[in-house]
Design a protein around this motif. Structure first.
Motif, short mmCIF file in Angstrom:
data_model
loop_
_atom_site.label_atom_id
_atom_site.label_comp_id
_atom_site.label_asym_id
_atom_site.label_seq_id
_atom_site.Cartn_x
_atom_site.Cartn_y
_atom_site.Cartn_z
N TYR A 152 0.85 -1.19 0.00
CA TYR A 152 0.00 0.00 0.00
C TYR A 152 0.89 1.24 0.00
CZ TYR A 152 -3.29 -3.54 1.67
OH TYR A 152 -4.04 -4.66 1.82
N LYS A 153 0.87 2.01 -1.09
CA LYS A 153 1.71 3.19 -1.22
C LYS A 153 0.90 4.44 -0.87
CE LYS A 153 4.92 5.50 -4.37
NZ LYS A 153 5.52 5.46 -5.74
N ILE A 154 1.39 5.20 0.11
CA ILE A 154 0.70 6.40 0.58
C ILE A 154 0.77 7.48 -0.49
CG2 ILE A 154 0.59 8.16 2.36
CD1 ILE A 154 -0.15 5.36 3.32
N GLN A 155 -0.41 8.02 -0.86
CA GLN A 155 -0.49 9.02 -1.92
C GLN A 155 -0.71 10.44 -1.40
OE1 GLN A 155 -0.39 8.19 -5.49
NE2 GLN A 155 0.52 6.39 -4.52
N SER A 156 -1.61 10.57 -0.40
CA SER A 156 -1.95 11.91 0.10
C SER A 156 -2.68 11.78 1.42
CB SER A 156 -2.81 12.66 -0.92
OG SER A 156 -4.03 11.98 -1.14
N ASN A 214 -2.83 0.30 -3.96
CA ASN A 214 -2.18 -0.98 -4.18
C ASN A 214 -1.78 -0.98 -5.65
OD1 ASN A 214 -1.60 -3.67 -4.86
ND2 ASN A 214 -2.98 -4.45 -3.29
N GLU A 215 -0.48 -0.75 -5.90
CA GLU A 215 -0.04 -0.52 -7.28
C GLU A 215 -0.19 -1.75 -8.15
OE1 GLU A 215 3.91 1.09 -6.52
OE2 GLU A 215 3.14 3.09 -6.97
N LYS A 216 -0.07 -2.95 -7.57
CA LYS A 216 -0.23 -4.16 -8.37
C LYS A 216 -1.67 -4.31 -8.85
CE LYS A 216 3.53 -6.82 -6.27
NZ LYS A 216 3.90 -8.06 -5.53
N ALA A 217 -2.59 -4.04 -7.96
CA ALA A 217 -4.01 -4.18 -8.32
C ALA A 217 -4.59 -2.88 -8.84
CB ALA A 217 -4.81 -4.64 -7.10
N ASN A 218 -3.84 -1.78 -8.76
CA ASN A 218 -4.29 -0.46 -9.19
C ASN A 218 -5.62 -0.11 -8.53
OD1 ASN A 218 -4.08 1.98 -10.58
ND2 ASN A 218 -5.29 1.22 -12.31
N LYS A 219 -5.68 -0.31 -7.21
CA LYS A 219 -6.91 -0.06 -6.46
C LYS A 219 -6.62 0.86 -5.29
CE LYS A 219 -10.57 -2.44 -3.86
NZ LYS A 219 -11.64 -1.65 -4.47
N PRO A 220 -7.46 1.90 -5.10
CA PRO A 220 -7.24 2.83 -3.99
C PRO A 220 -7.81 2.29 -2.68
CG PRO A 220 -9.11 3.57 -5.28
CD PRO A 220 -8.58 2.35 -5.97
N TRP A 221 -7.17 2.66 -1.57
CA TRP A 221 -7.64 2.29 -0.23
C TRP A 221 -7.49 3.50 0.68
CZ3 TRP A 221 -9.99 -2.28 0.02
CH2 TRP A 221 -9.63 -3.27 -0.89
N LEU A 281 -2.10 0.80 11.76
CA LEU A 281 -2.59 1.24 10.45
C LEU A 281 -3.74 0.35 10.02
CD1 LEU A 281 0.93 1.68 8.83
CD2 LEU A 281 -0.53 3.49 9.73
N ILE A 282 -4.89 0.96 9.78
CA ILE A 282 -6.09 0.23 9.39
C ILE A 282 -6.37 0.52 7.92
CG2 ILE A 282 -8.51 -0.20 9.90
CD1 ILE A 282 -8.02 1.19 12.62
N VAL A 283 -6.31 -0.51 7.09
CA VAL A 283 -6.57 -0.36 5.66
C VAL A 283 -8.04 -0.71 5.41
CG1 VAL A 283 -5.90 -1.03 3.33
CG2 VAL A 283 -4.20 -1.04 5.19
N MET A 284 -8.77 0.22 4.82
CA MET A 284 -10.21 0.00 4.63
C MET A 284 -10.63 0.52 3.26
SD MET A 284 -11.66 3.01 7.17
CE MET A 284 -10.43 2.68 8.43
#
Length: 560
Positions: free
Chosen positions: A12-16, A31-38, A83-86
């Motif tokens: 999970y790469k932090i964007q903003s 998630n750059e592999k899946a190209n999905k935002p979290w 860190l909670i990913v949702m």
């Protein structure tokens, strides 16, 4: 704080930064592999109590699954950080909309309120019920497609009937109900208060601290809607709507609260009141003794059910049933009349009727118990109602979630020990099917299906054994046969992969063909005509299922 560009959990790469709170920061991550935002919520461990609060929020969010709530997908610990990913909810908060646009159109607010009632109903139906406690515009996201999502369960708590007060007073000043800061425990009606305050703000554009009649600030607001909001924000819990279902119904029929409408209804009810007048007068004259008072309630109960049977309009009938139930929620007669004569007179249970039923079941009595809790004390009566309610949801509910909604009722009936053997057996088998419907299409973390299609087939085929026409009735038999054949059509490939032999499926189809020719033969000509179209539809489904088996299993059987 996390630095922009940091990768957490290896993916999970932090964007903003999306937002900041008193104890947390929320980031947008990809998630750059899946190209999905979290969305990633960062918590820094400080006080023990704060940590326990966040752990409770995580535990709650993990077990809650609803389209109006974000789901947790990962929890990562990094030293003092949690860190909670949702789910990332794209859109804007209602608070932002208020800042930009001011008061919102009535129809738009009604749509949002209806969705919020749905998610509150879901939360309050949990076991134990979950009380959100912090309804406010900044905690409600509006997605581009118009869907409302309730975010931040940090203030939520589970309702515990053994407690007299909340362990921790949480909520936002201005929106919080009186009991959140005074003596008493928050419950479903607390969320009704908070939602009422938010509706006031959305409709007027004013702050929540100085509540006043809506029409004093915005004259075009319907009087009925003003009355609904005023009832929501009553200081005493007993004066508010008693459930989210009840509020949802009122919002969908807000015009019924208008004075003109109520005057017209009073005229319609005069004849109805006359029927009951003698019973009440006789009862009141005898109310000096406890026995006479109990007799009064029994007589009144019967009079309301009689009035329901004589009603000329649907709403009169339903209102009379509800009045009877209110006099004695433990008695089964009122509940059964409401379900069978009130809701199922057209052989269809609608979503609105379902909401109305649930609103009654979770209504509170003066001693703090819900009507359903009181009804459960009548073990035989509740078991019979649970069985009929389960059948109604399983076969007659207008929406796709009928079998899922049937599950809890069928389980109660199957476990009751108060029904005859074939009723309990059927309830148990139908419960197994309903339970599958809650898990079909879902997978575990490894990607495997949560159900065994082999066992699913075994339970399906068990449902159709025997002479169902004689055991139950022709229409129920047809519906059960349609269920089995329909599942062969839609799940044939899954059954084949699970090792179910083609001969088993074909044998079941052949057995149903035979039953159509033999078991229905005792019906009268009138009954035969009434189900002719359904029998033909089932015959067509069997042909379709047979063709599908040829495709799934490859060609015809030898000698077939």
């Amino acid at each position: 704080m996390l630095e922009i560009g940091t990768v957490i959990g290896g993916k999970y790469k932090i964007q903003s930064v999306l937002g900041r709170g008193g104890m947390s920061v929320v980031y947008l991550a990809v998630n750059e592999k899946a190209n999905k935002p979290w969305a990633v919520k960062e918590l820094v461990r400080k006080e023990f109590q704060e940590l326990e609060t966040e752990r409770k929020e995580i535990a709650l969010m993990k077990r809650l699954k609803n389209p109006h709530l974000p789901s947790i997908v990962d929890v990562i610990e990094q030293g003092e950080r949690l860190l909670i990913v949702m789910d990332y909810v794209e859109g804007q908060t209602l608070e932002a909309m208020l800042r930009e646009q001011g008061a919102q159109p009535v129809e738009r607010v009604l749509d949002w309120a209806g969705q919020l009632c749905q998610v509150l109903t879901y939360l309050h139906r949990q076991s134990p019920p979950v009380i959100y406690r912090d309804m406010k515009p900044s905690n409600v996201m509006l997605k581009p497609d118009g869907t409302i999502v309730l975010i931040d369960l940090g203030a939520a708590r589970e309702f515990r009937p053994e407690l007299s007060t909340d362990t921790v007073a949480l909520g936002t000043c201005g929106y919080a109900a009186p009991e959140q800061y005074e003596e008493g425990q928050s419950d479903a009606r607390t969320d009704i208060y908070c939602l009422g305050v938010m509706l006031f703000q959305l409709l007027t554009g004013e702050g929540p601290h100085r509540l006043q009649p809506l029409r004093a600030l915005r004259a075009e607001i319907p009087a009925g809607l003003e009355a609904i909001v005023e009832r929501c924000v009553q200081k005493e819990k007993a004066g508010r709507y008693q459930s989210a279902e009840e509020l949802s119904y009122a919002l969908r029929h807000y015009w019924e609260q208008d004075a003109a409408y109520r005057m017209e209804q009073k005229k319609k009810l005069r004849r109805f009141a006359a029927v009951l007048g003698l019973t009440f007068l006789l009862g009141v004259s005898a109310a000096a003794s406890g026995a006479a008072e109990r007799q009064l309630r029994r007589d009144s109960y019967g009079a309301w059910l009689l009035a329901a049977g004589n009603a000329t309009e649907k709403e009169e009938e339903l209102a009379a049933c509800e009045k009877a139930i209110s006099l004695d929620p433990k008695r089964a007669d009122g509940w059964m009349t409401l379900l069978e004569d009130g809701f199922l007179d057209d052989q269809l249970l609608t979503a609105a009727e379902s909401e109305r039923l649930r609103g009654l079941l979770i209504r509170y009595e003066g001693d703090g118990k819900t009507w359903e809790q009181l009804f459960r004390e009548n073990k035989r009566g509740y078991a019979e109602f649970a069985y009929q309610a389960g059948i109604a949801y399983f076969y007659k509910y207008e929406e796709n979630a009928g079998k899922k909604n049937a599950r809890i009722w069928l389980k109660a009936a199957a476990d009751s020990g108060k029904l005859n053997a074939w009723q309990e057996g059927r309830a148990e088998r139908l419960y197994a099917i309903a339970d599958y419907y809650t898990r079909i299409g879902q997978a575990d973390e490894a990607g495997d299906d949560l159900i065994s299609y082999g066992q699913y087939w075994a339970d399906l085929s068990a449902l159709t054994r025997g002479n169902l026409v004689a055991e139950d009735n022709a229409r129920t038999a047809l519906v059960m046969y349609q269920e089995l054949v329909g599942q062969i059509i839609t799940r044939g490939a899954e059954f084949q992969k699970a090792g179910v032999e083609r001969e088993e499926l074909e044998s079941a189809l052949l057995e149903i063909r035979k039953r159509l020719g033999t078991d229905f033969g005792e019906l009268s000509d009138v009954e035969q005509k009434a189900i002719a179209a359904e029998k033909q539809e089932l015959t067509d489904m069997i042909r379709k299922a047979e063709r599908l088996l040829e495709s799934v299993y490859g060609g015809r059987k030898s000698g077939g």
